[in-house]
Design an enzyme around this catalytic site. Structure first.
Site, PDB file in Angstrom:
ATOM      1  CE  LYS A  75      40.981  34.713  36.112  1.00 40.99           C
ATOM      2  NZ  LYS A  75      41.899  36.133  36.582  1.00 40.99           N
ATOM      3  CB  SER A 150      42.867  37.489  33.061  1.00 42.92           C
ATOM      4  OG  SER A 150      42.766  37.388  34.544  1.00 42.92           O
ATOM      5  CB  SER A 174      42.522  40.389  35.920  1.00 45.86           C
ATOM      6  OG  SER A 174      43.444  40.560  34.859  1.00 45.86           O
TER       7      SER A 174
END
Length: 496
Positions: A75, A150, A174
């Site tokens: 990420k 996210s 998330s």
């Protein structure tokens, strides 16, 4: 190849059915062919293949650990030397970190090969991966739908077979919510289990990194490498290292029946997680999963988490307050976007931040600055912290009568891209079942357990499993038992 687990891929490497370089090339080709999903924001084949060659050398010399040669995507909130580290923001669009985040460094030290950086909501603020400066990510199961956020780029990458595993972060859901929306497995460890050093901060008392993969067994392998004390993170927990795979495939209780491996397990079902607002198709999938657990020998126990509804206002006071402080460092002077034209220093600050931050980030900075301002700090921030403590106490009361808590990871399946963009409150409500877990600092995970109905028949549903502090190994055991009895986690989107 892309449908294999990490253990299976490693076995293929050991058997010389493929090399780490060939494995990396396989995934790089898949990433290139799936550009339309927009799951990745930065891929550098030269860097990836150099790591793969080093992994092949380690494997040949017998110096490799269990993760050596296996590809992973990170990420883009984890700073990564050699790759851009943007946090999904224009503010950091060209930022090149001189060091690796601890999570990246530990996985690299274990021999994993970085495939690239995945798309995400800007500064991890969002539930749909539509708040990225690099455009929205599409859900591989239904490209008209969001993948969750996210960590939406990571969830989409794993679901589409662009990477066998990915890192994510979870501040209010998330990891768990995008894992649910994309039909993959993801775990948020106990707060402090995984180092935050090098993880671009959103809300420091909530942020926690964790793995995302197809299965609980793969997540356990990854957590073995990711977790552990780090003196560079002031919130890192000093605890003995654990083997998170140690309970996998074993009976819950000693001497348990092989046909009922979870006999003795008490599953708490909060009434507040099954009330108004929970979609019928999600409820049906969760109910079916709970019946599977009963067939495995577990007992369902009613519990109550009475402050669940308060988790949304509490979170949206505390998290923006911390974000307001953390993001004050992005001023256009030290690093980050700087406006091209300005009159003086103050004007440069204003224009750089106005141009660099997106609408959702600005909204949360404004809210956070307001609740921390003179005259409102006591009324909002301190009150929110008091209720946060009560939320944590509610969980401890519930755990007196159960071993794990289960329920939906999200009240609905993934929604259409653009469907909630004009109503941030509706977006915030999507995290109703995950926020309280983060506020309490507890570990939580999502495992695939079915699909929606009707028009949503291609959109996955995730079962949330919540454990008490430091119970990750037991949670992974519970998830793994379910995945041994079902095949939801190995199903793939059409065309993958």
């Amino acid at each position: 190849m892309h449908a294999k687990s990490l253990t299976e891929l490693r076995a293929a490497l050991d058997a010389k059915e493929c090399s780490a370089v060939e494995l990396a090339q396989h995934y790089l080709k898949r990433i290139d062919a799936a550009r339309d999903l927009n799951a990745f924001v930065h891929v550098d084949a030269e860097l990836t293949l150099a790591q793969a060659k080093a992994a092949d050398a380690a494997l040949a010399n017998g110096e490799a650990g269990p993760l050596a040669g296996l590809p992973i995507a990170h990420k883009d909130v984890f700073v990564t030397r050699g790759w851009r580290s943007t946090a999904g923001s224009k503010m950091l669009a060209n930022y090149a970190s001189p060091f690796d985040a601890t999570v990246v460094a530990r996985l690299s030290a274990a021999g994993m090969v970085t495939l690239g950086k995945t798309n995400m909501d800007e500064f991890a603020m969002g539930s749909s991966n539509e708040n990225s400066a690099f455009g929205p990510v599409k859900n591989p199961w239904d490209t008209s739908a969001v993948p969750g956020g996210s960590s939406g780029g990571s969830s989409a990458a794993v679901a589409a077979g662009l990477a066998p595993a990915a890192t994510g972060t979870d501040t209010g859901g998330s990891i768990r919510q995008p894992a649910s929306f994309a039909g993959v497995t993801g775990i948020k460890p106990t707060y402090g289990r995984v180092s935050r050093y090098g993880m671009i901060a959103f809300a420091s008392s909530l942020d926690q990194g964790g793995p995302m993969a197809r299965s609980a067994a793969d997540c356990a392998l990854l957590l073995n490498a990711m977790a552990g004390f780090d003196e560079r993170d002031s919130t890192s927990l000093e605890r003995a290292d654990e083997d998170y795979t140690r309970h996998l495939g074993k009976a819950w209780a000693a001497g348990g029946d092989a046909g009922k491996p979870l006999a003795g397990l008490r599953i708490g079902l909060p009434a507040e997680y099954f009330g108004a607002g929970l979609a019928d198709d999600v409820r049906a999938a969760i109910d079916a999963a709970l019946k599977t657990y009963e067939a495995l020998g577990a007992t369902l126990v009613p519990v109550s988490l009475p402050k669940t509804e308060l988790s949304i206002p509490v979170y949206y006071v505390i998290a923006p307050a911390e974000a307001s402080s953390n993001l004050s460092r992005f001023d256009g002077v030290r690093y980050g976007h700087r406006a091209a034209e300005y009159r003086d220093l103050l004007d440069m600050y204003k224009k750089s931040r106005a141009e660099g931050f997106g609408p959702e980030v600005k909204r949360r900075i404004l809210v956070g600055t307001y609740v921390l301002s003179h005259g409102y700090y006591d009324a909002y921030y301190l009150q929110a912290q008091k209720i946060r403590r009560i939320i944590a106490q509610d969980f401890q009361e519930a755990f007196k009568s159960c071993d794990v808590i289960m329920g939906p990871a999200s009240p609905t399946v993934a929604w259409d891209i653009g469907a909630k963009g004009d109503d941030p409150v509706q977006m915030y409500l999507a995290d109703i079942y995950t926020l309280s877990v983060s506020l309490a600092g507890l570990p939580g995970m999502s495992v695939p357990c079915g699909f929606g109905a009707g028009a949503n028949a291609k959109r996955p549903v995730g079962l949330q499993i919540i454990g008490n502090y430091f119970d990750e190994a037991r949670m992974l055991q519970v998830a793994d038992a379910f995945q041994r009895a079902t095949d939801w986690h190995v199903q793939e989107p059409a065309g993958v």
